[in-house]
Design a protein around this motif. Structure first.
Motif, short mmCIF file in Angstrom:
data_model
loop_
_atom_site.label_atom_id
_atom_site.label_comp_id
_atom_site.label_asym_id
_atom_site.label_seq_id
_atom_site.Cartn_x
_atom_site.Cartn_y
_atom_site.Cartn_z
N LEU A 2 46.40 37.06 99.98
CA LEU A 2 46.59 35.97 99.02
C LEU A 2 47.53 34.91 99.57
O LEU A 2 47.37 33.72 99.32
CB LEU A 2 47.11 36.52 97.70
CG LEU A 2 47.32 35.49 96.59
CD1 LEU A 2 46.00 34.81 96.25
CD2 LEU A 2 47.90 36.15 95.36
N LYS A 3 48.53 35.36 100.37
CA LYS A 3 49.48 34.43 100.97
C LYS A 3 48.76 33.39 101.84
O LYS A 3 49.15 32.22 101.88
CB LYS A 3 50.50 35.22 101.80
CG LYS A 3 51.53 34.38 102.50
CD LYS A 3 52.54 35.27 103.17
CE LYS A 3 52.56 35.02 104.64
NZ LYS A 3 53.57 35.77 105.35
N ASP A 6 46.56 31.02 99.41
CA ASP A 6 47.36 30.10 98.62
C ASP A 6 48.12 29.15 99.54
O ASP A 6 49.33 29.24 99.71
CB ASP A 6 48.33 30.88 97.72
CG ASP A 6 49.07 29.98 96.75
OD1 ASP A 6 48.55 28.89 96.43
OD2 ASP A 6 50.17 30.36 96.32
N TRP A 11 43.95 24.32 98.67
CA TRP A 11 43.95 23.55 97.41
C TRP A 11 43.31 22.18 97.62
O TRP A 11 42.55 21.71 96.77
CB TRP A 11 45.38 23.39 96.88
CG TRP A 11 45.91 24.64 96.27
CD1 TRP A 11 46.70 25.58 96.87
CD2 TRP A 11 45.71 25.10 94.93
NE1 TRP A 11 46.99 26.60 95.99
CE2 TRP A 11 46.40 26.33 94.79
CE3 TRP A 11 45.01 24.60 93.84
CZ2 TRP A 11 46.41 27.05 93.61
CZ3 TRP A 11 45.02 25.31 92.65
CH2 TRP A 11 45.72 26.52 92.55
N HIS A 69 55.05 29.03 102.98
CA HIS A 69 55.73 30.20 102.42
C HIS A 69 56.73 30.82 103.39
O HIS A 69 57.32 31.85 103.09
CB HIS A 69 54.71 31.26 102.01
CG HIS A 69 53.73 30.78 100.98
ND1 HIS A 69 54.12 30.39 99.72
CD2 HIS A 69 52.39 30.61 101.03
CE1 HIS A 69 53.05 30.03 99.04
NE2 HIS A 69 51.99 30.13 99.81
N ARG A 122 53.62 24.79 93.13
CA ARG A 122 53.31 25.94 93.98
C ARG A 122 54.05 25.91 95.33
O ARG A 122 54.31 26.96 95.91
CB ARG A 122 51.80 26.02 94.28
CG ARG A 122 50.93 26.24 93.10
CD ARG A 122 50.86 27.66 92.59
NE ARG A 122 50.70 28.63 93.64
CZ ARG A 122 51.44 29.74 93.71
NH1 ARG A 122 52.35 30.00 92.82
NH2 ARG A 122 51.25 30.60 94.67
#
Length: 150
Positions: A2-3, A6, A11, A69, A122
């Protein structure tokens, strides 16, 4: 997993796909006009790509990560980062806006503020929180001197 899903480019791709679907299947005969929207759209996409390239180049020069991230090794305040704290995200927004104009996807215009909101919540806010904790006074001064977007 998921890292890696996302991520801002994912996006952006999702927003671009939605805009393309809107113009292809739900155009309703709406458009921005034949020439000026194509020209402005191209300028925005080109400018966005240039901003992203300048930002990545500056971050690589300072040997810090471009991965949202991840923990930054250094606070980059030179080059394009003297003008915007988030030139990559600004470039992404410019690309989305440019493609919406180029495609004539009139009904997709609300995607732009939604995309900006998602990116801010986000990615930008968590990144700035990490930078604020790690670089304290330097980051505080930087936020006083340079705006978040433009």
């Amino acid at each position: 997993m998921l890292k890696w899903i996302d991520m801002p480019p994912v996006w952006l791709t999702g927003a671009l796909v939605l805009a393309w679907v809107q113009k292809t299947y739900f155009g309703f005969g709406l458009s921005f006009g034949p020439v000026w929207a194509d020209l402005l759209g191209g300028v925005l996409v080109g400018g966005g790509l240039i901003l992203i390239g300048l930002a990545i180049s500056e971050m690589r020069r300072h040997r810090t990560t471009v991965i949202p991230h991840s923990e930054a090794e250094r606070l980059v305040t030179s080059g394009i980062f003297k003008r915007s704290r988030n030139p990559i995200y600004l470039g992404d927004s410019m690309i989305l806006t440019g493609m919406i104009l180029y495609w004539g996807a009139v009904l997709a215009l609300p995607l732009i503020p939604v995309f900006v909101w998602v990116i801010e919540k986000r990615f930008i806010v968590p990144e700035e929180d990490r930078l604020r904790r790690k670089f304290r006074a330097t980051f505080a001064q930087y936020t006083n001197d340079v705006r978040r977007w433009v």
